[in-house]
Design a protein around this motif. Structure first.
Motif, PDB file in Angstrom:
ATOM      1  N   HIS A 569       0.826  -1.201   0.000  1.00 30.38           N
ATOM      2  CA  HIS A 569       0.000   0.000   0.000  1.00 30.38           C
ATOM      3  C   HIS A 569       0.867   1.261   0.000  1.00 30.38           C
ATOM      4  O   HIS A 569       0.621   2.208  -0.753  1.00 30.38           O
ATOM      5  N   ALA A 616      -4.755  -6.958  -0.213  1.00 31.36           N
ATOM      6  CA  ALA A 616      -5.791  -5.937  -0.367  1.00 31.36           C
ATOM      7  C   ALA A 616      -5.561  -5.155  -1.651  1.00 31.36           C
ATOM      8  O   ALA A 616      -4.475  -4.625  -1.870  1.00 31.36           O
ATOM      9  N   GLU A 620     -11.754  -0.526  -5.753  1.00 33.80           N
ATOM     10  CA  GLU A 620     -12.951  -1.139  -5.184  1.00 33.80           C
ATOM     11  C   GLU A 620     -13.353  -2.390  -5.942  1.00 33.80           C
ATOM     12  O   GLU A 620     -13.796  -3.375  -5.357  1.00 33.80           O
ATOM     13  N   ARG A 621     -13.174  -2.349  -7.264  1.00 36.01           N
ATOM     14  CA  ARG A 621     -13.559  -3.498  -8.085  1.00 36.01           C
ATOM     15  C   ARG A 621     -12.679  -3.515  -9.325  1.00 36.01           C
ATOM     16  O   ARG A 621     -12.328  -2.465  -9.867  1.00 36.01           O
ATOM     17  N   GLU A 634     -13.557  -8.087  -6.307  1.00 37.87           N
ATOM     18  CA  GLU A 634     -14.431  -7.067  -5.726  1.00 37.87           C
ATOM     19  C   GLU A 634     -14.203  -7.006  -4.226  1.00 37.87           C
ATOM     20  O   GLU A 634     -13.737  -7.961  -3.604  1.00 37.87           O
ATOM     21  N   THR A 635     -14.512  -5.847  -3.660  1.00 34.73           N
ATOM     22  CA  THR A 635     -14.259  -5.635  -2.238  1.00 34.73           C
ATOM     23  C   THR A 635     -15.500  -5.088  -1.557  1.00 34.73           C
ATOM     24  O   THR A 635     -16.402  -4.540  -2.190  1.00 34.73           O
ATOM     25  N   SER A 636     -15.529  -5.241  -0.256  1.00 40.03           N
ATOM     26  CA  SER A 636     -16.469  -4.517   0.601  1.00 40.03           C
ATOM     27  C   SER A 636     -15.637  -3.853   1.687  1.00 40.03           C
ATOM     28  O   SER A 636     -14.620  -4.392   2.123  1.00 40.03           O
ATOM     29  N   HIS A 638     -14.019  -1.043   1.189  1.00 36.84           N
ATOM     30  CA  HIS A 638     -12.876  -0.373   0.567  1.00 36.84           C
ATOM     31  C   HIS A 638     -12.911   1.123   0.855  1.00 36.84           C
ATOM     32  O   HIS A 638     -13.946   1.770   0.742  1.00 36.84           O
ATOM     33  N   ARG A 639     -11.770   1.681   1.236  1.00 37.84           N
ATOM     34  CA  ARG A 639     -11.654   3.113   1.494  1.00 37.84           C
ATOM     35  C   ARG A 639     -10.786   3.750   0.432  1.00 37.84           C
ATOM     36  O   ARG A 639      -9.725   3.223   0.076  1.00 37.84           O
ATOM     37  N   GLU A 640     -11.220   4.896  -0.081  1.00 38.24           N
ATOM     38  CA  GLU A 640     -10.444   5.605  -1.084  1.00 38.24           C
ATOM     39  C   GLU A 640      -9.271   6.316  -0.418  1.00 38.24           C
ATOM     40  O   GLU A 640      -9.403   6.906   0.648  1.00 38.24           O
ATOM     41  N   GLN A 655      -5.103  -0.861   4.217  1.00 35.91           N
ATOM     42  CA  GLN A 655      -6.272  -1.694   4.467  1.00 35.91           C
ATOM     43  C   GLN A 655      -5.849  -3.149   4.479  1.00 35.91           C
ATOM     44  O   GLN A 655      -4.877  -3.539   3.824  1.00 35.91           O
ATOM     45  N   LEU A 687     -12.539  -5.899   3.440  1.00 38.67           N
ATOM     46  CA  LEU A 687     -11.408  -5.124   3.931  1.00 38.67           C
ATOM     47  C   LEU A 687     -11.761  -4.387   5.208  1.00 38.67           C
ATOM     48  O   LEU A 687     -12.929  -4.085   5.472  1.00 38.67           O
TER      49      LEU A 687
END
Length: 714
Positions: A569, A616, A620-621, A634-636, A638-640, A655, A687
C-alpha cells in the motif's frame, strides 16, 4: 525517470517512433547516462534533431539503443542536419506522437506493427525538405553511437525509395513512399546532394570512415501544406518491407489516419482487458499508464527473423528476462496469452538456432546474454505455460532444451558442486531445476524429474546457516539482503534457516525499515563511497532492484500478510505518480509497471509455481479478461486513498483483508492457484482498517524437504 518515452508504439509491435535528442537511454529527453542517483542533464530544454525509429522502453545500461532511420523536416539548408530544435506542444497518445519544432513545422507520427507514418505540416517556405538519414543510430553519449556496417539506398522513381542498413549484424530494410507532389527527390552523402544519383552502396563502414547519407524530398511549401512519408520495415529485405507497408497502409493515399485508428483500436482492446472501478483519477491514470507500459515490449515480429528462414514469431527487446519473468510474462499469460506463447516459441527457437536460452535478446547478432545478471530464467516461464495448459509448443522438445540448458555456463559448476558464485545463480539454477522437474514429471519422465528435483533442493547451499542470509559473494546490483528474500520453491525450509517465523519476520522488518530512521536518497552524481554506505544499510530499495519486487510477499509464507499489505500500500501510494518522475526507477521493459498492475489488483504471481498470492487491492472493483473468461476482484469496506503527496502530511492508512471468498466459497488461505484465476471467477475480499488473522494459519505451498536429511553437496 523510468527511462520510458512518449513515442508512438503498437502493442508488442516491431516499430516505435519518437523525437530524437540523443539523450540516455531511449534517445528522447534531456538526461545523460546514469545508473545511480539523480541523472544529470545533457540539455536545458526538450529538443530534437528529428524523429527516429526503434526505441527501448524502461531499460537501464544495455549499451546500444537503436534510434535508426532519422527523419527530419527542415526549412534550413542540408548543412544544418543534426542541429536540434526546441520541442513545443507535445502530445502523446497510444500509437501517436506529435510536437511543434522551433522551425515552425508541426510533426506527427503514428506506427503500426511494422510500419511508421510521418505527417509534417510546413509553414510557407520556398525551400522546405524532409530528410531521411539512414546512417543514424544509437545515442549522443560516449560509446553510444551505432555505426552501420554495410548499407545501400536506392531511389526508385518519384515518391518511392528503399534501403538496407546492417546495424549490429542485423539487416534492417525500409521501403519508403512519400506524398510530395511537385517536390524533387535526391540522394545525399556527407550533407551534399548527388544530382542524378539513383543508388548508394557501402560495402564496409567504420567509425573513422562514416559520413552521413540518405535521401530527401525538397520543394516549396505553402503555409499549412502537409507531407506524408510512409515506411515499411523488415529484417528480411526490401521486398518484405514493401509487403509490410502494403498490408498495413493499403494502396490509398494518405494512410496516416488509417494506421493511427488501427493502432488506437489495438491499444483500446489490450488496455481494456483490465478494468478498474473506484480510486482517485490520479490512481486510475497511473494504472492505465502502467498497463500501457506493460504491453510495449517485448517486440514480436512475425516471420521476421534475420537469422533463420522459418516462419513464426521472432521476439526481441527482451531486456532482459531478469526484468520481466516474475511480473510481466505472467501478466501477458493472463491478458495476452497468444503473444506470451509467441515469446516462448521464439525463445525455444533461439535456443535451437543459437545454442542456449538467452537472458537478454535484442535486435542484434550476438545476443546480449547478461549471464552475470541471472541464469536459466526461461525455464520458469515455460513451466508456467505448461501448468496453464497452453497449446502450440512441442513440450517434449521444450524439455530437451530446458534440461540441456541447465548445464551451460554456471550450470556446469552447479551440477558438479551444488554451489556457484555469484551466489544468486545458485538460487536461479536450483529454481530452474525445480521448474524443469515439474515439466518432466508432467510428461512422465520420472527418472529425469527425480534427479532434477533432488538437485533443486541445493538452493540451501547458497545460505549461511548461522545467519539465515545468503553467503557473501558478488551481487549484480544490491547486496545479499536484497537477494535473501526471494520467493523460493521451498519457503518453509527457507524460513526455518532464519529461525522460524519470528526470526524470518524480524529480518524482513529490518530489511523494510520498520522502526528505523528515514534514509537520505543519493543526489546528482553520487560518489562511490556514498553509494557503498547506502548499500551497507541492507535495506529495501523500493522496487529499483528486481529481487525487491517480490520481497514484500515473503511475509505471506510466515503468516503475516498484514505486513505485505502495509508495504505494498505504501509503495503504490508514495512511489508512483502522474508526472515525468512518476516511476521509482527503470521501468525495466514493463516489469516494474506490471508489478504495479498486479499489486493494484491485490494479486502477485509466484512465477514458476502456478500460484498467486492475495492482498488488499487498490481499487474497489476490478475485472481482468483472461482468455475468453473474466476474473473479477471485488471488495467490501474499501476506502479511497489519494495517490502521491496530494496535500497530505501523513501516510493514508493501509487496508487489510478480513475475510475472502472465491466463487462464493470461503477462502481462508492467502493464495490461489493460477489456474483458478485463468479459468475465470469472482474473488471477494472484505477489507478493514486493522490487521486480522486472515491467512495467518494456512501458508502458501512449499516443496519441502527435511533439513536433517539434506540433499547431496550441502
Amino acid at each position: 525517470m523510468g527511462n520510458t518515452h512518449p513515442g508512438a508504439t503498437s502493442p508488442f509491435g516491431m516499430v516505435s517512433a519518437c523525437a530524437y535528442s540523443g539523450a540516455y537511454p531511449t534517445g528522447y529527453g534531456r538526461y545523460a547516462k546514469n545508473t545511480e542517483g539523480v541523472p544529470e542533464e545533457m540539455f536545458e530544454r526538450t529538443q530534437a534533431s528529428g524523429f527516429t525509429h526503434f526505441q527501448q522502453s524502461g531499460t537501464g545500461a544495455i549499451r546500444k539503443y537503436y534510434n535508426y532511420v532519422r527523419v527530419t523536416p527542415m526549412v534550413q539548408p542540408l548543412d544544418d542536419l543534426g542541429q536540434s530544435w526546441a520541442l513545443h506542444d507535445e502530445r502523446a497518445e497510444p500509437g501517436y506522437y506529435a510536437a511543434n519544432l522551433d522551425t515552425g513545422v508541426r510533426s506527427e507520427i503514428t506506427v503500426g506493427e511494422k510500419v511508421a507514418v510521418h505527417r509534417y505540416t510546413f509553414p510557407d517556405h520556398h525551400s522546405a525538405r524532409v530528410v531521411l538519414d539512414l546512417s543514424c543510430g544509437g545515442l549522443a553519449i560516449d560509446l553510444g553511437r551505432t555505426v552501420p556496417l554495410r548499407a545501400q539506398v536506392e531511389s526508385m522513381g518519384h515518391g518511392c525509395a528503399q534501403g538496407t542498413v546492417v546495424m549490429e549484424g542485423v539487416p534492417l530494410s525500409v521501403y519508403i513512399e512519400a506524398d510530395t507532389p511537385g517536390w524533387r527527390q535526391m540522394l545525399w552523402y556527407d550533407r551534399r546532394l548527388i544530382p542524378g544519383g539513383t543508388r548508394l552502396d557501402f560495402d564496409s563502414i567504420r567509425h573513422t570512415t562514416l559520413r552521413p547519407f540518405g535521401l530527401l524530398f525538397m520543394g516549396s511549401a505553402r503555409a499549412g501544406q502537409t507531407i506524408e512519408v510512409r515506411m515499411g520495415f523488415s529484417l528480411r529485405g526490401c521486398e518484405q518491407a514493401k509487403e509490410n507497408l502494403r498490408r498495413e497502409c493499403g494502396t490509398a493515399e494518405p494512410a496516416f489516419e488509417k494506421v493511427r485508428s488501427g493502432t488506437r483500436a489495438r491499444w483500446g482492446d489490450h488496455i481494456g482487458r483490465v478494468k478498474v472501478e473506484g480510486g482517485t483519477p490520479a490512481r486510475r491514470t497511473v494504472m492505465a499508464t502502467a498497463l500501457y507500459h506493460s504491453l510495449i515490449k517485448p517486440c514480436v515480429a512475425d516471420d521476421e527473423s534475420p537469422f533463420w528462414p522459418n516462419s513464426g514469431p521472432y521476439a526481441f527487446d527482451i531486456c532482459t528476462m531478469w526484468d520481466i519473468y516474475k511480473t510481466q510474462i505472467p501478466l501477458l499469460q493472463a491478458i495476452a496469452p497468444d503473444r506470451a506463447m509467441d515469446l516462448l516459441e521464439s525463445l525455444i527457437r533461439v535456443c535451437e538456432e543459437e545454442g542456449n536460452f538467452p537472458i537478454g535478446y535484442r535486435m542484434a547478432r550476438g545476443a546480449d546474454r547478461f549471464f552475470r545478471q541471472a541464469s536459466a530464467l526461461a525455464h520458469t516461464a515455460i513451466a508456467d505455460a505448461h501448468a496453464l495448459g497452453r497449446n502450440g509448443i512441442d513440450w517434449g522438445w521444450a524439455l530437451v532444451h530446458m534440461a540441456d540448458d541447465l548445464r551451460r555456463m554456471y550450470g556446469e559448476d552447479f551440477f558438479e558442486h551444488g554451489l556457484v558464485h555469484p551466489i544468486t545463480h545458485t538460487l536461479d539454477l536450483a529454481y530452474a531445476h525445480h521448474c524443469t522437474a515439474k515439466l518432466a514429471r508432467a510428461l512422465n519422465d520420472r527418472r529425469l524429474a527425480d534427479d532434477l528435483e533432488r538437485r533443486s533442493h541445493q538452493w540451501v547451499n547458497a545460505f549461511e546457516p548461522t545467519t539465515g542470509l545468503l553467503r557473501d559473494s558478488e551481487f549484480y546490483e544490491g547486496g545479499k539482503w536484497n537477494y535473501s528474500f526471494r520467493l523460493l520453491h521451498d519457503m518453509a525450509a527457507r524460513i526455518e534457516l532464519s529461525g522460524g517465523d519470528k526470526g524470518f519476520i524480524d529480518q524482513l522488518d529490518r530489511f523494510f525499515g520498520y522502526g528505523a530512521e528515514p534514509v537520505k536518497q543519493p543526489g546528482v552524481g553520487p560518489q562511490p563511497a556514498e553509494m557503498a554506505l547506502g548499500y551497507a544499510l541492507n535495506r529495501f530499495e523500493g522496487l529499483n532492484n528486481e529481487p525487491d519486487m517480490e520481497a514484500p510477499w515473503a511475509y505471506h509464507y510466515a503468516g503475516r500478510p498484514d505486513r505485505t499489505a502495509e508495504i505494498v500500500h505504501s509503495t503504490l501510494t508514495w512511489q508512483f505518480g502522474t508526472g515525468p518522475g512518476g516511476l521509482p526507477g527503470n521501468d525495466d521493459s514493463g516489469g516494474l509497471s506490471s508489478w504495479y498492475v498486479w499489486a493494484s489488483l491485490g494479486l502477485f504471481p509466484v512465477a514458476g509455481q502456478n500460484l498467486f498470492l492475495v492482498n488488499a487491492p487498490a481499487f474497489e472493483r476490478a475485472t481482468m479478461r483472461v482468455g475468453d473468461e473474466e476474473f473479477i476482484i471485488e471488495t467490501s469496506g474499501h476506502r479511497e486513498t489519494p495517490i502521491g503527496v496530494d496535500g497530505l502530511d501523513h501516510d493514508p492508512p493501509a487496508q487489510y483483508v478480513q475475510s475472502a471468498t472465491l466463487n462464493g466459497k470461503p477462502l481462508h488461505a492467502g493464495h490461489l492457484a493460477a489456474t483458478d484465476v485463468h479459468r475465470g471467477g469472482r474473488l471477494h475480499l472484505k477489507l478493514g482498517p486493522e490487521p486480522s488473522t486472515w491467512a495467518h494459519g494456512i501458508r502458501p505451498p512449499s516443496h519441502s524437504f527435511t533439513l536433517s536429511n539434506p540433499p547431496a553437496n550441502t
